[in-house]
Design an enzyme around this catalytic site. Structure first.
Site, PDB file in Angstrom:
ATOM      1  N   HIS A  96       0.817  -1.209   0.000  1.00  0.00           N
ATOM      2  CA  HIS A  96       0.000   0.000   0.000  1.00  0.00           C
ATOM      3  C   HIS A  96       0.854   1.265   0.000  1.00  0.00           C
ATOM      4  CE1 HIS A  96      -4.219  -1.620   0.939  1.00  0.00           C
ATOM      5  NE2 HIS A  96      -3.479  -2.596   0.446  1.00  0.00           N
ATOM      6  N   HIS A 264      -2.178 -12.416  -2.432  1.00  0.00           N
ATOM      7  CA  HIS A 264      -3.173 -13.137  -1.641  1.00  0.00           C
ATOM      8  C   HIS A 264      -2.748 -14.569  -1.325  1.00  0.00           C
ATOM      9  CE1 HIS A 264      -6.569 -10.189  -2.998  1.00  0.00           C
ATOM     10  NE2 HIS A 264      -5.690  -9.643  -2.175  1.00  0.00           N
TER      11      HIS A 264
END
Length: 721
Positions: A96, A264
């Site tokens: 992020h 993920h």
């Protein structure tokens, strides 16, 4: 005592302490120059003598990585690690930090450590990343000035992956920290988080209609809503949005799929509780919470009861190991919509085997369903993404290498060329997205080259414009563009309207033979020609100056140039040459400030350059707007003298331009644009203009212009600064 005065604050506070912000709130039409002064050295606690690039060379990298590896499994009671491993949290923090980068203006990204500040530290998508930063603090404290927060964020993500079994592609140090929020980044016009994505698309079915330069489909997200567009599950629409947002980082479909799968493969989403139990984000929290955000004072709210995204569960069977679980589970099982305990949409598998379920993040005696987001389902439902992930499953080593390279690109994209990379893990390979440029020769006679240029018959305007157009593409936001490499002679730049292709072709036709004959790079020759033009203009104004020049620029080739990603560097406006590609909602003077900020210039430097470019007659297409002089081609102060002279009045023509008329006769003397007149109308810019309009500052102006010009020409010379 006046009882009415009791309790009143005796000092100014809030917006009243920010004079310029206060002015623009009262008078919205005033031009806000904050963008050019936000990172003033006064806000940097390290002082002017601090050089991070030298400090980081003293770092014991092995010891730092050993400490980071130990941190991954050192679970703290105040924020317990999922399955005893902080890897997923640290990877999300690094992702992020880097993922806010966007191609169109080079802003965002991990290169400045801006995740520490608003708005990023309080974005909904960055929920609980404040915990990751606090976990890292003991390590930052230990290594101090030798490691920036910006570097530490990304290195923590790399070490997390390595500790879980991935062979990473490499890592580079060299990211300097900033010390206050970045006010220059436009994150969108919305007034609320996660508002309707239609506000950002002119046409929701047209991926290219996402508002530029934005890279996310919602305010407050890095990319897309994990529950689906506007929170409504639809994998094919999510596929569209994922493709759009990753393309705005110059990621192709394979890189995008690899990042989705690899991101993920580890960690989990958190939504085991009510979102309404969470307190405010860090910027809105009370002082007693010390910058923590999203605190839950109603339930336990940590560990397996934490709430972040609202989705709840891990994607894989073993979320602390680098393996093919994600691909296997996504492709082998059918998935159906469900709601998390927090009420968020997510997908859960149908008839999953017990052994394929991950254990609870804190209680290994309990197994939970894995989950997928709408974006995960897009990898399975979209035909192009589906082909890619099936290839990944058939060759896990290929996938791991593809992901490692894509992760490196994601986390290093805004660092600029490889010459800026530091440290023992810098890959030796030159990658096209790094905009490689070969080292140019310094073994040629600079004065002899200048003599040949002078004899080539080019005008001051032709030489100055070509050098300026070559250099003005530089962006200090991601260190791309600039004169080094002479990419102005390659596609796509040679055909840009702002570069006047016919004039450019003529000038290159005169300069390229000189480069070939003398052994100089064409990049050096272009800059030398511009410098010569400035020297000739200064001499015409009565000043003998020598513009500083350092040889060594190289010439890039088509094979070294990612033409598609360079399209994003095309100027749509250049106030320095008084040019707009078309009419825009944003004013011309605001576009000028944006260009100035990308070039890394100050307001005084901008002022000097504008005044000099005007009187030298360097406007795009040879227009006369703002050329407030009868001696075009001389580097005089005439622009400022006549701009500030009350003998003239300004009259709008109705087409966005103005006539400069003599007050006595009413005769039109000159014409101008908003960019010209703002230097006489804006109170701050007029103050700078008046300095150069003074009778005793003619020489100062020439010196200041030359200094600013040289700064632009050398902006991308990372080998000399």
């Amino acid at each position: 005592m006046d009882d009415g005065a009791l309790g009143k604050c005796p000092v100014m506070h809030g917006s009243m302490t920010n004079t310029e912000r206060h002015v623009t709130e009262w008078w919205p039409n005033a031009l806000n120059l904050d963008i050019l002064s936000q990172h003033d050295t006064k806000s940097n606690p390290m002082g002017e003598g601090f050089n991070y690039r030298e400090e980081v060379k003293k770092l014991d990298v092995d010891a730092l990585k050993k400490d980071l590896t130990a941190l991954m499994t050192d679970s703290q009671e105040w924020w317990p690690a999922d399955w005893g491993h902080y890897g997923g949290l640290m990877i999300r923090m690094a992702w992020h930090a880097a993922g806010s980068y966007r191609l169109f203006d080079g802003r965002g990204g991990a290169g400045t450590g801006n995740l520490r500040f608003a708005p990023l530290n309080s974005w909904p998508d960055n929920g609980n990343l404040d915990k990751a930063r606090r976990l890292l603090w003991p390590i930052k404290k230990k290594y101090g000035n030798k490691i920036s927060w910006a570097d530490l964020f990304i290195l923590a993500g790399n070490v997390a992956y390595e500790s879980m079994g991935l062979k990473t592609y490499g890592f580079a140090f060299g990211r300097d920290d900033i010390w206050q929020p970045e006010k220059d980044v436009y994150w969108g016009s919305e007034k609320e988080w996660l508002s309707d994505s239609a506000q950002r698309f002119a046409n929701m079915e047209d991926s290219n209609s996402l508002e530029k330069p934005l890279g996310a489909v919602h305010m407050g997200l890095i990319y897309v809503n994990p529950q689906g567009r506007d929170g409504r599950p639809d994998p094919m629409k999510s596929a569209h949005d994922v493709r759009v947002t990753f393309a705005r980082m110059a990621m192709n479909d394979e890189e995008t799929a690899a990042l989705t799968v690899g991101g993920h493969t580890v960690g989990k989403a958190h939504g085991n509780g009510l979102e309404s139990n969470l307190g405010p984000a860090p910027e809105g929290a009370g002082v007693e919470e010390q910058g923590f955000g999203w605190m839950n004072h109603k339930t336990r709210g940590v560990g397996n009861q934490a709430v972040t995204s609202g989705l709840e569960g891990a994607w894989t069977t073993k979320p602390t190991e680098w393996n093919d679980d994600y691909l296997r589970l996504l492709l082998d099982y059918e998935w159906e919509l469900a709601k998390s305990p927090a009420g968020a949409w997510q997908y859960e598998p149908v008839n999953i085997k017990e052994e394929d379920k991950p254990v609870d993040a804190e209680d290994p005696s309990i197994r939970r369903n894995p989950i997928m987001t709408d974006a995960d389902m897009a990898m399975k439902m979209d035909p192009d993404y589906r082909k890619i992930i099936e290839k990944f499953r058939s060759d896990f080593n290929y996938f791991s290498e593809t992901f490692a390279r894509a992760w490196f690109k994601l986390t290093h994209r805004d660092m600029g060329p490889k010459v800026r990379y530091l440290g023992p893990e810098v890959p030796s390979e030159d990658l096209i997205w790094q905009d490689p440029v070969p080292v140019g020769s310094t073994k040629y006679d600079v004065d002899a080259v200048k003599k040949k240029i002078a004899d080539a018959g080019l005008s001051v305007q032709e030489m100055v414009n070509t050098a300026w157009d070559s250099a003005r593409t530089y962006r200090h936001t991601d260190m791309r563009g600039g004169a080094n490499g002479a990419r102005i002679r390659l596609a796509p730049q040679k055909d840009w309207a702002g570069n006047e292709p016919d004039r450019l072709s003529k000038v290159l036709g005169a300069l390229e033979p000189i480069a070939k004959e003398t052994g100089a790079s064409i990049a050096d020759v272009i800059v030398l020609a511009g410098n010569l033009g400035v020297e000739q203009a200064a001499k015409a104004a009565g000043f003998d100056v020598k513009v500083p020049f350092k040889p060594g620029r190289g010439d890039a080739t088509d094979e070294m140039t990612d033409a598609d990603s360079f399209e994003a560097l095309e100027p749509i406006a250049d106030g320095y040459r008084n040019w707009l590609k078309e009419k825009y909602d944003v004013s011309a003077e605001e576009l000028l400030l944006d260009r100035t900020h990308l070039l890394g210039l100050t307001a005084p430097e901008m002022t000097a350059l504008i005044g000099g470019m005007r009187v030298m007659g360097t406007n795009h297409g040879g227009t006369k707007h703002g050329v407030f002089t009868d001696n075009v081609g001389a580097l005089s102060t005439d622009f400022f003298v006549n701009l500030t002279d009350m003998a003239y009045k300004w009259t709008p023509k109705g087409d966005g331009t103005y006539e400069i008329r003599e007050r006595k006769s009413g005769k039109t003397k000159w014409t101008a644009t908003r960019v010209d007149l703002v230097f006489g109308s804006n109170s701050i810019l007029r103050a700078y203009a008046e300095v150069y309009a003074q009778d005793d500052n003619k020489e100062k102006f020439v010196k200041d212009f030359v200094a600013a010009w040289t700064k632009v020409m050398n902006a991308d010379r990372f080998d000399i600064h």
